[in-house]
Write a protein that holds these residues in place. Sequence first.
Motif, PDB file in Angstrom:
ATOM      1  N   ASN A 146      90.048  33.927  29.766  1.00 39.92           N
ATOM      2  CA  ASN A 146      90.881  34.973  30.369  1.00 39.92           C
ATOM      3  C   ASN A 146      90.079  36.266  30.393  1.00 39.92           C
ATOM      4  O   ASN A 146      90.351  37.207  29.648  1.00 39.92           O
ATOM      5  CB  ASN A 146      92.178  35.150  29.565  1.00 39.92           C
TER       6      ASN A 146
ATOM      7  N   ASP B  81      99.336  39.622  22.747  1.00 38.57           N
ATOM      8  CA  ASP B  81      99.686  38.524  21.847  1.00 38.57           C
ATOM      9  C   ASP B  81      98.639  38.345  20.743  1.00 38.57           C
ATOM     10  O   ASP B  81      98.981  38.083  19.584  1.00 38.57           O
ATOM     11  CB  ASP B  81      99.840  37.221  22.636  1.00 38.57           C
TER      12      ASP B  81
ATOM     13  N   THR C   7      92.784  28.907  20.922  1.00 37.76           N
ATOM     14  CA  THR C   7      93.347  28.126  22.027  1.00 37.76           C
ATOM     15  C   THR C   7      94.867  28.091  21.930  1.00 37.76           C
ATOM     16  O   THR C   7      95.532  27.545  22.810  1.00 37.76           O
ATOM     17  CB  THR C   7      92.799  26.692  22.001  1.00 37.76           C
ATOM     18  N   ASP C   8      95.419  28.665  20.880  1.00 42.10           N
ATOM     19  CA  ASP C   8      96.866  28.693  20.689  1.00 42.10           C
ATOM     20  C   ASP C   8      97.516  29.617  21.712  1.00 42.10           C
ATOM     21  O   ASP C   8      96.945  30.633  22.122  1.00 42.10           O
ATOM     22  CB  ASP C   8      97.193  29.174  19.270  1.00 42.10           C
ATOM     23  N   ALA C   9      98.734  29.285  22.106  1.00 43.49           N
ATOM     24  CA  ALA C   9      99.447  30.076  23.120  1.00 43.49           C
ATOM     25  C   ALA C   9      99.694  31.508  22.666  1.00 43.49           C
ATOM     26  O   ALA C   9      99.846  32.403  23.495  1.00 43.49           O
ATOM     27  CB  ALA C   9     100.776  29.399  23.463  1.00 43.49           C
ATOM     28  N   SER C  10      99.709  31.736  21.356  1.00 34.05           N
ATOM     29  CA  SER C  10     100.003  33.065  20.825  1.00 34.05           C
ATOM     30  C   SER C  10      98.827  34.019  20.885  1.00 34.05           C
ATOM     31  O   SER C  10      98.932  35.161  20.444  1.00 34.05           O
ATOM     32  CB  SER C  10     100.473  32.952  19.371  1.00 34.05           C
TER      33      SER C  10
ATOM     34  N   GLN D 101      96.686  34.272  23.920  1.00 32.52           N
ATOM     35  CA  GLN D 101      96.128  34.192  25.270  1.00 32.52           C
ATOM     36  C   GLN D 101      96.036  35.532  26.003  1.00 32.52           C
ATOM     37  O   GLN D 101      95.387  35.629  27.042  1.00 32.52           O
ATOM     38  CB  GLN D 101      96.928  33.197  26.115  1.00 32.52           C
ATOM     39  N   THR D 102      96.695  36.560  25.493  1.00 32.46           N
ATOM     40  CA  THR D 102      96.582  37.914  26.053  1.00 32.46           C
ATOM     41  C   THR D 102      96.214  38.866  24.928  1.00 32.46           C
ATOM     42  O   THR D 102      96.374  38.537  23.738  1.00 32.46           O
ATOM     43  CB  THR D 102      97.899  38.385  26.698  1.00 32.46           C
TER      44      THR D 102
END
Length: 205
Positions: free
Chosen positions: A140, A84, A75-78, A80-81
């Motif tokens: 995503n 990353d 769930t960390d922003a790092s 999300q793709t």
Amino acid sequence: MRNPFTIGNMIQNPEQFVGRTAELHHIINRLGKLESCSVVGERRIGKSSLLNHLSQTRVTRLGDKSFQFLYIELTDASTQTIVDFLRTILEALNCSTDGIKDENKPNRNLMAFDHEVKALADCGQNIVLCLDEFEGLFENAAEFNNAFFNHFRTMVNHRRLALVTASRKTLETYGNEKKLTSPFFNLLSVTELGDFTEEEAVQFL
């Protein structure tokens, strides 16, 4: 005296971790052969603490210093793709991220990632990714699609790395909900995390 009965916080000190003996035994037995596991349980049942504890006590439990564990919250922003996500793992492994580029097609980035991980495996390193909140990837679907999961299935099948995932529902359930058809979701042995046994509850108290 600090109150040990806290809610919602992951256990950071391995000396404070209690129980889950059967679950740990099952997971460690599989990881010793670089076979992957999926930990499933409701919220606040201790999944994050279990994965973190595994990564902290890997050498003691496996008796093998060739194993390298990474604990990552999805769930960390790092993460999300795909770009990353792959970079985060390679950076933690002290590997080159030069082959992972925003302008690349996803398959090319996955191949570059595989190349770096295979190099570690060829040098005798056993990589285990402890991926917490695995359901975060399904948010995503445009990025984490069948092609992504198929590639990771190949890496797991060829023992280039092993996975220990944590999620509230089985990975197969999420795959069906998102209409994904990858056989990846049937690859991991499911370990259900429920309430403590009576003995574990007494030990905790």
